[in-house]
Motif scaffolding. Structure first.
Motif, PDB file in Angstrom:
ATOM      1  N   TRP A 184       0.856  -1.192   0.000  1.00 24.10           N
ATOM      2  CA  TRP A 184       0.000   0.000   0.000  1.00 24.10           C
ATOM      3  C   TRP A 184       0.886   1.234   0.000  1.00 24.10           C
ATOM      4  CZ3 TRP A 184      -5.268   0.404  -0.324  1.00 24.10           C
ATOM      5  CH2 TRP A 184      -5.960  -0.805  -0.312  1.00 24.10           C
ATOM      6  N   PHE A 185       0.475   2.247  -0.766  1.00 23.13           N
ATOM      7  CA  PHE A 185       1.263   3.465  -0.901  1.00 23.13           C
ATOM      8  C   PHE A 185       0.386   4.690  -0.706  1.00 23.13           C
ATOM      9  CE2 PHE A 185       3.312   0.157  -3.355  1.00 23.13           C
ATOM     10  CZ  PHE A 185       4.605   0.225  -2.889  1.00 23.13           C
ATOM     11  N   GLU A 186       1.016   5.769  -0.264  1.00 25.63           N
ATOM     12  CA  GLU A 186       0.305   7.032  -0.052  1.00 25.63           C
ATOM     13  C   GLU A 186      -0.126   7.664  -1.373  1.00 25.63           C
ATOM     14  OE1 GLU A 186       2.836   9.516   2.269  1.00 25.63           O
ATOM     15  OE2 GLU A 186       2.776   8.179   3.989  1.00 25.63           O
ATOM     16  N   ASP A 187       0.703   7.483  -2.419  1.00 27.63           N
ATOM     17  CA  ASP A 187       0.402   8.116  -3.700  1.00 27.63           C
ATOM     18  C   ASP A 187       1.133   7.379  -4.822  1.00 27.63           C
ATOM     19  OD1 ASP A 187       3.127   9.091  -3.732  1.00 27.63           O
ATOM     20  OD2 ASP A 187       2.474  10.728  -2.445  1.00 27.63           O
ATOM     21  N   SER A 188       0.838   7.763  -6.048  1.00 23.97           N
ATOM     22  CA  SER A 188       1.422   7.088  -7.205  1.00 23.97           C
ATOM     23  C   SER A 188       2.931   7.307  -7.297  1.00 23.97           C
ATOM     24  CB  SER A 188       0.742   7.536  -8.496  1.00 23.97           C
ATOM     25  OG  SER A 188       0.871   8.928  -8.674  1.00 23.97           O
ATOM     26  N   GLY A 189       3.417   8.434  -6.790  1.00 27.24           N
ATOM     27  CA  GLY A 189       4.860   8.675  -6.786  1.00 27.24           C
ATOM     28  C   GLY A 189       5.603   7.674  -5.918  1.00 27.24           C
ATOM     29  N   SER A 190       5.037   7.373  -4.758  1.00 22.80           N
ATOM     30  CA  SER A 190       5.645   6.376  -3.859  1.00 22.80           C
ATOM     31  C   SER A 190       5.648   5.001  -4.509  1.00 22.80           C
ATOM     32  CB  SER A 190       4.884   6.320  -2.536  1.00 22.80           C
ATOM     33  OG  SER A 190       4.929   7.549  -1.880  1.00 22.80           O
ATOM     34  N   LEU A 191       4.553   4.659  -5.176  1.00 20.49           N
ATOM     35  CA  LEU A 191       4.482   3.381  -5.897  1.00 20.49           C
ATOM     36  C   LEU A 191       5.550   3.331  -6.985  1.00 20.49           C
ATOM     37  CD1 LEU A 191       3.279   0.715  -6.945  1.00 20.49           C
ATOM     38  CD2 LEU A 191       1.530   2.074  -8.110  1.00 20.49           C
ATOM     39  N   ALA A 192       5.670   4.383  -7.770  1.00 24.86           N
ATOM     40  CA  ALA A 192       6.645   4.416  -8.865  1.00 24.86           C
ATOM     41  C   ALA A 192       8.079   4.256  -8.345  1.00 24.86           C
ATOM     42  CB  ALA A 192       6.513   5.714  -9.655  1.00 24.86           C
ATOM     43  N   LYS A 193       8.389   4.923  -7.244  1.00 24.85           N
ATOM     44  CA  LYS A 193       9.732   4.804  -6.658  1.00 24.85           C
ATOM     45  C   LYS A 193      10.005   3.370  -6.202  1.00 24.85           C
ATOM     46  CE  LYS A 193      10.145   9.553  -5.065  1.00 24.85           C
ATOM     47  NZ  LYS A 193      10.146  10.446  -3.910  1.00 24.85           N
ATOM     48  N   PHE A 194       8.996   2.733  -5.598  1.00 25.18           N
ATOM     49  CA  PHE A 194       9.182   1.366  -5.115  1.00 25.18           C
ATOM     50  C   PHE A 194       9.350   0.393  -6.275  1.00 25.18           C
ATOM     51  CE2 PHE A 194       7.635  -2.695  -3.289  1.00 25.18           C
ATOM     52  CZ  PHE A 194       8.623  -2.854  -2.338  1.00 25.18           C
ATOM     53  N   VAL A 195       8.581   0.570  -7.340  1.00 27.83           N
ATOM     54  CA  VAL A 195       8.713  -0.294  -8.520  1.00 27.83           C
ATOM     55  C   VAL A 195      10.108  -0.133  -9.125  1.00 27.83           C
ATOM     56  CG1 VAL A 195       7.875  -0.694 -10.877  1.00 27.83           C
ATOM     57  CG2 VAL A 195       6.248  -0.459  -8.996  1.00 27.83           C
ATOM     58  N   THR A 196      10.616   1.086  -9.178  1.00 23.56           N
ATOM     59  CA  THR A 196      11.975   1.330  -9.675  1.00 23.56           C
ATOM     60  C   THR A 196      12.998   0.639  -8.773  1.00 23.56           C
ATOM     61  OG1 THR A 196      11.337   3.432 -10.665  1.00 23.56           O
ATOM     62  CG2 THR A 196      13.681   3.110 -10.224  1.00 23.56           C
ATOM     63  N   PHE A 197      12.814   0.755  -7.463  1.00 20.90           N
ATOM     64  CA  PHE A 197      13.688   0.087  -6.495  1.00 20.90           C
ATOM     65  C   PHE A 197      13.699  -1.433  -6.735  1.00 20.90           C
ATOM     66  CE2 PHE A 197      13.495  -2.316  -2.456  1.00 20.90           C
ATOM     67  CZ  PHE A 197      14.809  -2.167  -2.022  1.00 20.90           C
ATOM     68  N   LEU A 198      12.516  -2.011  -6.914  1.00 20.30           N
ATOM     69  CA  LEU A 198      12.435  -3.454  -7.160  1.00 20.30           C
ATOM     70  C   LEU A 198      13.170  -3.838  -8.446  1.00 20.30           C
ATOM     71  CD1 LEU A 198       8.698  -4.178  -6.299  1.00 20.30           C
ATOM     72  CD2 LEU A 198      10.705  -4.784  -4.919  1.00 20.30           C
ATOM     73  N   GLY A 199      12.969  -3.051  -9.493  1.00 20.84           N
ATOM     74  CA  GLY A 199      13.593  -3.343 -10.783  1.00 20.84           C
ATOM     75  C   GLY A 199      15.107  -3.301 -10.739  1.00 20.84           C
ATOM     76  N   LYS A 200      15.672  -2.540  -9.810  1.00 15.97           N
ATOM     77  CA  LYS A 200      17.124  -2.434  -9.676  1.00 15.97           C
ATOM     78  C   LYS A 200      17.697  -3.442  -8.682  1.00 15.97           C
ATOM     79  CE  LYS A 200      17.323   2.431 -10.926  1.00 15.97           C
ATOM     80  NZ  LYS A 200      17.658   3.792 -10.477  1.00 15.97           N
ATOM     81  N   MET A 201      16.819  -4.171  -7.982  1.00 18.19           N
ATOM     82  CA  MET A 201      17.276  -5.128  -6.978  1.00 18.19           C
ATOM     83  C   MET A 201      18.057  -6.256  -7.652  1.00 18.19           C
ATOM     84  SD  MET A 201      14.946  -7.193  -4.183  1.00 18.19           S
ATOM     85  CE  MET A 201      14.288  -5.699  -3.468  1.00 18.19           C
ATOM     86  N   ASP A 202      19.211  -6.577  -7.092  1.00 21.16           N
ATOM     87  CA  ASP A 202      20.066  -7.627  -7.635  1.00 21.16           C
ATOM     88  C   ASP A 202      19.300  -8.944  -7.719  1.00 21.16           C
ATOM     89  OD1 ASP A 202      22.399  -8.911  -8.560  1.00 21.16           O
ATOM     90  OD2 ASP A 202      23.005  -9.434  -6.518  1.00 21.16           O
ATOM     91  N   GLY A 203      19.216  -9.504  -8.911  1.00 12.14           N
ATOM     92  CA  GLY A 203      18.556 -10.784  -9.117  1.00 12.14           C
ATOM     93  C   GLY A 203      17.153 -10.693  -9.667  1.00 12.14           C
ATOM     94  N   VAL A 204      16.525  -9.530  -9.544  1.00 13.98           N
ATOM     95  CA  VAL A 204      15.160  -9.366 -10.055  1.00 13.98           C
ATOM     96  C   VAL A 204      15.213  -9.209 -11.569  1.00 13.98           C
ATOM     97  CG1 VAL A 204      13.151  -7.828 -10.096  1.00 13.98           C
ATOM     98  CG2 VAL A 204      14.226  -8.419  -7.928  1.00 13.98           C
ATOM     99  N   THR A 205      14.387  -9.989 -12.274  1.00 13.06           N
ATOM    100  CA  THR A 205      14.365  -9.944 -13.736  1.00 13.06           C
ATOM    101  C   THR A 205      13.103  -9.308 -14.299  1.00 13.06           C
ATOM    102  OG1 THR A 205      13.448 -12.183 -13.856  1.00 13.06           O
ATOM    103  CG2 THR A 205      15.854 -11.974 -13.950  1.00 13.06           C
ATOM    104  N   LYS A 206      12.020  -9.266 -13.484  1.00 16.27           N
ATOM    105  CA  LYS A 206      10.761  -8.714 -13.980  1.00 16.27           C
ATOM    106  C   LYS A 206       9.915  -8.234 -12.808  1.00 16.27           C
ATOM    107  CE  LYS A 206       7.112  -9.952 -17.252  1.00 16.27           C
ATOM    108  NZ  LYS A 206       6.560 -11.063 -18.039  1.00 16.27           N
TER     109      LYS A 206
END
Length: 85
Positions: A51-73
């Protein structure tokens, strides 16, 4: 969760390289944004609920996940309405 200031509910599918799978799980377990973490079969290896406060927080978290070592998708889906709880 809207009652406590979180407006955007998401379910996010995550895939990881097999050799990094356990490390990705451990990083997700430590993340304060992750409310629920599940292993899954089908389209994704892991599913998380957040759960996120706003779409900006969601976007930042998705970017964080995408850069996580080992994550492919990373595949987020925003929950529009709960039809049955």
């Amino acid at each position: 969760n809207k009652k406590i200031g979180f407006e955007i509910g998401t379910v996010i599918g995550i895939d990881a390289r097999p050799e990094k799978y356990v490390q990705v799980i451990e990083k997700l377990r430590l993340s304060k944004q992750v409310m629920k973490l599940c292993s899954s079969s089908g389209d994704h290896m892991l599913m998380i609920e957040c759960w996120f406060e706003d779409s900006g927080s969601l976007a930042k978290f998705v970017t964080f996940l995408g850069k996580m070592d080992g994550v492919t998708k990373v595949c987020p889906a925003i929950i529009n309405q709960n039809l049955k709880c």
